[in-house]
Design an enzyme around this catalytic site. Structure first.
Site, PDB file in Angstrom:
ATOM      1  N   GLY A 272      68.109 -27.221 -38.425  1.00 51.22           N
ATOM      2  CA  GLY A 272      66.435 -27.006 -38.741  1.00 51.22           C
ATOM      3  C   GLY A 272      65.850 -25.904 -38.745  1.00 51.22           C
ATOM      4  N   PRO A 315      71.468 -26.016 -41.495  1.00 44.54           N
ATOM      5  CG  PRO A 315      72.114 -24.277 -42.646  1.00 44.54           C
ATOM      6  CD  PRO A 315      72.685 -25.472 -42.300  1.00 44.54           C
ATOM      7  CE1 TYR A 362      57.087 -35.735 -39.584  1.00 42.19           C
ATOM      8  CE2 TYR A 362      57.249 -34.481 -41.717  1.00 42.19           C
ATOM      9  CZ  TYR A 362      57.876 -35.659 -40.727  1.00 42.19           C
ATOM     10  OH  TYR A 362      59.024 -36.391 -40.899  1.00 42.19           O
ATOM     11  CB  CYS A 389      42.379 -45.034 -53.364  1.00 43.40           C
ATOM     12  SG  CYS A 389      40.923 -45.975 -52.685  1.00 43.40           S
ATOM     13  CD  GLU A 390      44.894 -44.128 -47.646  1.00 42.54           C
ATOM     14  OE1 GLU A 390      44.554 -43.851 -46.782  1.00 42.54           O
ATOM     15  OE2 GLU A 390      45.233 -45.289 -47.996  1.00 42.54           O
ATOM     16  CE1 TYR A 419      64.025 -33.414 -44.631  1.00 40.97           C
ATOM     17  CE2 TYR A 419      63.362 -31.182 -44.375  1.00 40.97           C
ATOM     18  CZ  TYR A 419      64.275 -32.046 -44.239  1.00 40.97           C
ATOM     19  OH  TYR A 419      65.294 -31.900 -43.266  1.00 40.97           O
TER      20      TYR A 419
END
Length: 482
Positions: A272, A315, A362, A389-390, A419
């Site tokens: 990570g 990693p 996040y 539409c947010e 990601y």
């Protein structure tokens, strides 16, 4: 407009001295501006990319991925060699996976970890040797485990007592002995978003330290399983090895206790390792991290008088993250009174949370630059938003962009190699963008983008209508009844 810090401006964000600068730690090494002020990545112009492939567009620098993979492997191998052991580096398939990327990282000497049947099949199709694959996951299905055993997968990281029994039965039926690691929650977790921290107790992964003893005891009773080591993952987007030192202490304690029951040749410390998403992010060099982790494990083993096992690591985003840039076209620009005497410019682009879900999931911070030209106009506080539409459809929450940003400008968000494609969706029936690899002035599609026709093709109602019409039947008129 005042640019003093307030609740609207994050403490880390300052107006850039040079609004057109591409911060080296955030962008691929190949990214640079050319004479007309536009940007090239991997020797390919953003105009060429737009004209050939459209926007939004994921751009992945092959040389950058390979360089990070090679540097990471060499760092861990060198750190391990100083202690007389071996190291293996696993590429995290969940960060970004395609057959082409599998070929790149395998060619650079990496193994690959997967956590679903789909990831497993992509890794195999990309040429990864089954023996160099690791299979993660907290709820692997019977079918997934059967497939893994059938291909001779290198290791399965078991995550629950049920899985131990399930895998043992599958291996026994096939006359195989499956190598396994036991995932452990060490109680040490990264100082990061709660959903990115994966070693604390109240979460779905792995065994507690006490539960791991029971798990290993049971595995050693089962002739169809071979226990080779412990696995721990303390989180994601980690900038230094300090957290690994405490985790290593607890892992090696457990490792030492378990040695009484037999040899344990491997310790997987997870990974990570973080990357720079903004100019203020400051991850330590991978060599420093590798040395810190291996030294910590060596110290803990020496203190207990036990041999040092081989070490594996994962990693994560640090291999592929900085290699990715997402290219958008600006659609609308408007300035709103944001409060506290500040205005904020809303820059709407033709993508959004469907191609980069991390800010919504996040609260992740990203950077942005206009890449189709330079500007001498004073930068203004801006928020880059998508077309969905947010109200939470935010790509870059706060950034200083040229005050003359306008529709038609090309805007790029760097550090999107990890990601973003993996988490992409069809929200609002938006087709997912293609992925284009660039290297040495050439660009090629490595994952085809979707079209609206692709989305409609999955809709059974559309297919049924097409089928009905193809048989010569006509749709009923408003007056038809049956």
């Amino acid at each position: 407009m005042s640019v003093s810090h307030s609740a609207l401006v994050p403490e880390w964000l300052t107006a850039p001295a040079e609004a057109n600068e591409l911060v080296p730690s955030v962008w691929p090494a190949s990214a640079h501006r050319v004479a007309d002020g536009s940007v090239e990545v991997g020797g390919v112009s953003v105009f060429d990319l737009r004209d050939r492939f459209g926007t939004p567009l994921y751009v992945l620098d092959e040389a950058e991925v390979r360089a990070h993979a090679r540097r990471t492997r060499e760092a861990f191998e060198a750190a391990a060699a100083r202690h007389g052991i071996r190291a293996r580096v696993y590429y995290a398939g969940k960060a970004f996976l395609s057959t082409e990327v599998v070929r790149w990282v395998v060619a650079e000497g990496l193994s690959v970890d997967v956590c679903t049947r789909g990831e497993l099949e992509v890794a195999l199709a990309g040429g990864a040797e089954p023996a160099r694959l690791g299979f993660h996951g907290n709820n692997k299905s019977v079918a997934e485990l059967e497939r893994a055993v059938d291909i001779g997968i290198g290791s399965v990281v078991v995550d629950s007592p049920i899985e131990i029994e399930r895998l043992a039965a599958i291996a026994e039926r096939r006359g195989a002995v499956q190598t396994v690691l036991v995932r452990v929650r060490t109680g040490v977790h990264a100082e990061t978003h709660a959903f990115l921290a994966t070693a604390h107790e109240d979460q779905k992964f792995g065994f507690s330290l006490e539960g791991a003893v029971e798990a290993v005891t049971r595995i050693r009773q089962l002739p169809s399983l071979r226990f080779v080591g412990l696995h721990a993952h303390i989180g994601s987007q980690i900038f230094d090895p300090s957290g690994f030192r405490e985790s290593a202490s607890r892992l090696v304690d457990l490792h030492a206790d378990l040695l009484a029951g037999g040899e344990i040749p491997l310790l997987n410390v997870g990974g990570g390792f973080g990357i720079s998403y903004t100019s203020v992010d400051d991850p330590q060099p991978i060599e420093t991290i590798a040395d810190g982790i291996l030294d910590a494990i060596a110290d803990e083993c020496a203190a207990r008088g036990i041999p040092l096992p081989d070490v594996a690591c994962e990693p994560g985003r640090s291999i592929v993250g900085q290699a990715g840039v997402t290219l958008y076209e600006v659609g609308t620009v408007k300035t709103v009174a944001a409060g506290e005497g500040l205005d904020r410019t809303y820059v709407s682009v033709d993508g959004g949370m469907s191609d980069n879900a991390r800010p919504a999931l996040y609260g992740a911070d990203f950077s942005a630059r206009v890449v189709s030209r330079t500007s001498a106009v004073t930068p203004a506080l801006a928020r880059v938003v998508g077309h969905h539409c947010e109200s939470g459809d935010i790509v870059v929450d706060a950034e200083y962009l040229p005050g003359d940003i306008t529709p038609g400008d090309l805007l790029a968000v760097p550090a999107t190699g990890a990601y973003c494609f993996s988490l992409a969706s069809n929200y609002n029936y938006t087709p997912r963008p293609p992925v284009v690899a660039v290297r040495d002035g050439a660009a090629r599609v490595i994952v085809r983008g979707e079209t609206v026709d692709d989305l409609l093709a999955r809709d059974v109602g559309v297919a049924a209508s097409d089928s009905t019409l193809s048989r010569g039947a006509s749709a009923p008129s408003d007056g038809d009844t049956e």
